[in-house]
Design an enzyme around this catalytic site. Structure first.
Site, short mmCIF file in Angstrom:
data_model
loop_
_atom_site.label_atom_id
_atom_site.label_comp_id
_atom_site.label_asym_id
_atom_site.label_seq_id
_atom_site.Cartn_x
_atom_site.Cartn_y
_atom_site.Cartn_z
N CYS A 112 65.01 14.45 13.00
CA CYS A 112 65.79 13.56 13.86
C CYS A 112 64.89 13.24 15.05
O CYS A 112 64.39 14.16 15.71
CB CYS A 112 67.07 14.29 14.29
SG CYS A 112 67.65 14.04 15.97
N CYS A 164 65.84 14.64 18.48
CA CYS A 164 65.72 16.10 18.52
C CYS A 164 64.24 16.49 18.54
O CYS A 164 63.84 17.43 19.22
CB CYS A 164 66.38 16.73 17.30
SG CYS A 164 68.04 16.12 16.96
P1 FAD Z 1 72.26 26.04 14.17
O1 FAD Z 1 72.22 25.73 15.63
O2 FAD Z 1 71.51 25.15 13.24
O3 FAD Z 1 71.73 27.53 14.01
C1 FAD Z 1 71.36 28.06 12.72
C2 FAD Z 1 71.58 29.57 12.77
O4 FAD Z 1 70.73 30.15 13.77
C3 FAD Z 1 73.01 30.01 13.14
O5 FAD Z 1 73.82 30.07 12.00
C4 FAD Z 1 72.77 31.36 13.77
O6 FAD Z 1 72.71 32.38 12.79
C5 FAD Z 1 71.41 31.23 14.42
N1 FAD Z 1 71.48 30.90 15.84
C6 FAD Z 1 72.11 29.85 16.44
N2 FAD Z 1 71.88 29.83 17.74
C7 FAD Z 1 71.09 30.89 18.02
C8 FAD Z 1 70.50 31.39 19.20
N3 FAD Z 1 70.64 30.79 20.37
N4 FAD Z 1 69.76 32.52 19.11
C9 FAD Z 1 69.58 33.16 17.93
N5 FAD Z 1 70.09 32.71 16.76
C10 FAD Z 1 70.83 31.59 16.81
N6 FAD Z 1 71.20 18.55 17.31
C11 FAD Z 1 71.74 17.67 18.19
O7 FAD Z 1 72.87 17.24 18.03
N7 FAD Z 1 71.03 17.27 19.31
C12 FAD Z 1 69.77 17.73 19.55
O8 FAD Z 1 69.14 17.33 20.53
C13 FAD Z 1 69.19 18.65 18.63
N8 FAD Z 1 67.94 19.12 18.81
C14 FAD Z 1 67.39 19.96 17.88
C15 FAD Z 1 66.08 20.41 18.05
C16 FAD Z 1 65.50 21.23 17.10
C17 FAD Z 1 64.09 21.71 17.32
C18 FAD Z 1 66.22 21.59 15.92
C19 FAD Z 1 65.59 22.45 14.87
C20 FAD Z 1 67.52 21.16 15.75
C21 FAD Z 1 68.11 20.34 16.72
N9 FAD Z 1 69.42 19.89 16.58
C22 FAD Z 1 69.96 19.04 17.49
C23 FAD Z 1 70.29 20.44 15.51
C24 FAD Z 1 71.09 21.65 16.07
O9 FAD Z 1 70.25 22.55 16.76
C25 FAD Z 1 71.79 22.44 14.96
O10 FAD Z 1 70.85 22.81 13.99
C26 FAD Z 1 72.93 21.67 14.30
O11 FAD Z 1 73.84 21.22 15.27
C27 FAD Z 1 73.68 22.60 13.29
O12 FAD Z 1 74.23 23.69 14.01
P2 FAD Z 1 74.80 24.99 13.34
O13 FAD Z 1 76.03 25.39 14.08
O14 FAD Z 1 74.87 24.84 11.88
O15 FAD Z 1 73.74 26.17 13.69
#
Ligand code: FAD
Length: 454
Positions: A384, A387
């Site tokens: 994205c 992101c």
């Molecule tokens: P995710 O946030 O994808 O987390 C995956 C897993 O990591 C979780 O199930 C948990 O086990 C673990 N986890 C989560 N948070 C933490 C933590 N703080 N410390 C340790 N472990 C953790 N989305 C946007 O809407 N806007 C953005 O600007 C954006 N920027 C991004 C930048 C990057 C580099 C990446 C890789 C992704 C970005 N995304 C962004 C996507 C977003 O971060 C999530 O991946 C997405 O919203 C799905 O969230 P999720 O709840 O499935 O868990």
């Protein structure tokens, strides 16, 4: 409620959440002013579209939502004059010398040519040169590298809808960089590889990440109570106790928490089409995981210390904030100094001199640096654009903070040599963390209001 490791990183045992929040009340107006009103700190040049993910084939991980798009400054007239191609090429030259040090490589010096009146920070930089003290892969400002100028103000970090296997795969790879010593995942052995197999099914990723999350929580409990039994879980062995490895994990998790805070606060309600805070998002991703919030505060302390440490150097002519207009340059410097002075209110908020000194510490430094560089390379796998933009800004920002903290001796005359992109990334990362702290406070208020209404 000790957000920062009490194990010797912070001088007076533990900087409390409250201390950091009070500090942030003073820092935030200054850092917002710097990053939102100056050309120098609100424009970032980077190679956003032309690099391919070096670790796996990411063709399926792309986000097609409009929210993922980045508006680049394609019209040169929108780019501050001093950074337009013509001006940049004037600054390019082979006789470069940083005023505070000698150029590292004779043929293609890292920091471009400096004439008497030309500031280090304005100068052409070469993409493929990596200072051996860098914690991340440098972004390129050179006209030849086809990087794009982006206004960070016009592309705010917020909810984009980027999710699913593509996003999890990147986070998974980022966390696996934390497995310094051993890992049960052969694919984490060396991120320099090009043959990483296609990722497993989405469900496997979810399970793996949840295991990682549980493992992190256990690790956290273990740190606060050494008697907590260690339960190894598949794939995410954090069987280490040393300070440096814990710091690495906290930086990554704190960055993740900060990104989550912003996307939950600036969330698109797909039913009403309105941008508004999403309390449920905050509760699931952050509130239920106090260790993630703790890591976010930890990062705030770490970056505050780096900014404070850099302050005295930014006062001098060693750094110039060249926008082409001397009065604007002076105003920019004054704003930078206001930030660094406020960041210095709590001396030694983070004591970097304790790292990489005892036990296996010294030998870990290079590993730590290389792993952080891998994380910065992983940003090219983020599917994205927006992101990826903010991921690159923030990994560069943390990389710069680590470089300032660990590569420049507090007692030496060595001047931290930073590229323009590094400075801009550092201060914008600080602004993001500052916003995160304030967002967490606002979410807490929303949560209390909701509880009172029930
Ligand atoms: P995710 O946030 O994808 O987390 C995956 C897993 O990591 C979780 O199930 C948990 O086990 C673990 N986890 C989560 N948070 C933490 C933590 N703080 N410390 C340790 N472990 C953790 N989305 C946007 O809407 N806007 C953005 O600007 C954006 N920027 C991004 C930048 C990057 C580099 C990446 C890789 C992704 C970005 N995304 C962004 C996507 C977003 O971060 C999530 O991946 C997405 O919203 C799905 O969230 P999720 O709840 O499935 O868990």
């Amino acid at each position: 409620d000790c957000p920062v490791s009490s194990k010797a990183i912070v001088q007076d045992a533990c900087a409390s959440y409250l201390t950091l929040e009070k500090l942030n009340v003073r820092v935030k107006p200054a850092i917002d002013d710097l990053t939102q009103t100056t050309d120098f700190f609100s424009h970032y040049r980077l190679n956003l579209f032309n690099k391919v993910c070096p670790f796996w084939d990411d063709q399926n991980g792309f986000c097609g939502n409009i929210g993922c798009a980045v508006e680049t400054l394609d019209n040169e007239a929108d780019v501050p004059e001093v950074w337009r191609a013509k001006e940049l090429s004037k600054l390019e030259g082979p006789l470069a010398k940083h005023p505070g040090g000698t150029a590292k490589k004779e043929k293609r010096p890292l920091h471009g040519a400096l004439g008497d009146n030309v500031g280090e920070s304005c100068v052409f930089e070469y993409d493929d040169e990596c200072d051996d003290r860098d914690y991340c892969v440098p972004e390129d400002e050179s006209a030849s590298a086809k990087g794009d100028y982006v206004s960070l103000l016009r592309n705010p970090e917020r909810f984009t809808g980027y999710t699913g296997e593509g996003a999890w795969q990147v986070w998974d790879a980022i966390y696996r960089e934390n497995c310094f010593s051993k890992s049960s995942f052969p694919k984490s052995a060396n991120l320099g590889m090009s043959s990483w197999p296609q990722g497993p099914a989405v469900q496997d990723f979810k399970q793996m990440m949840d295991a990682a999350g549980r493992q992190a929580q256990l690790q956290q409990q273990r740190l606060s109570n050494p008697k907590t039994p260690f339960v190894a879980s598949t794939g995410f062995e954090v069987d280490d106790e040393c300070l440096e490895k814990r710091v690495f994990y906290r930086v990554v998790s704190g960055m993740h928490a900060s990104i989550s805070a912003h996307l939950c606060w600036d969330y698109l309600n797909q039913t009403t089409g309105e941008w508004q805070p999403n309390l449920a998002c905050y509760e699931t991703r952050l509130d239920k995981h106090p260790e993630r919030i703790s890591n976010l505060y930890f990062n705030y302390a770490l970056v505050t210390r780096a900014v404070a440490k850099l302050g005295p150097y930014l006062q001098t002519d060693q750094y110039q904030f060249c926008t082409g207009d001397p009065s604007e340059d002076a105003a920019t410097r004054a704003k930078v100094l206001t930030v660094t002075q406020k960041a210095s209110i709590i001396p030694q908020i983070f004591d970097e001199s304790l790292m990489f000194v005892n036990g296996e510490g010294p030998s870990l430094k290079e590993d730590f640096r290389n792993r952080f560089r891998n994380i910065s390379r992983l940003m090219d796998c983020v599917g994205c654009d927006k992101c990826r933009l903010w991921g690159k800004v923030q990994t560069n920002g943390y990389g710069t903070a680590l470089k300032v903290l660990f590569e420049f001796d507090n007692n030496s005359d060595d001047i931290p040599v930073l590229k323009r992109t590094e400075l801009v990334a550092l201060f914008n990362t600080y602004a993001r963390l500052s916003e995160s702290l304030s967002t967490i406070s606002r979410f807490r208020t929303l949560k209390d209001e909701k509880a009172a209404a029930e």
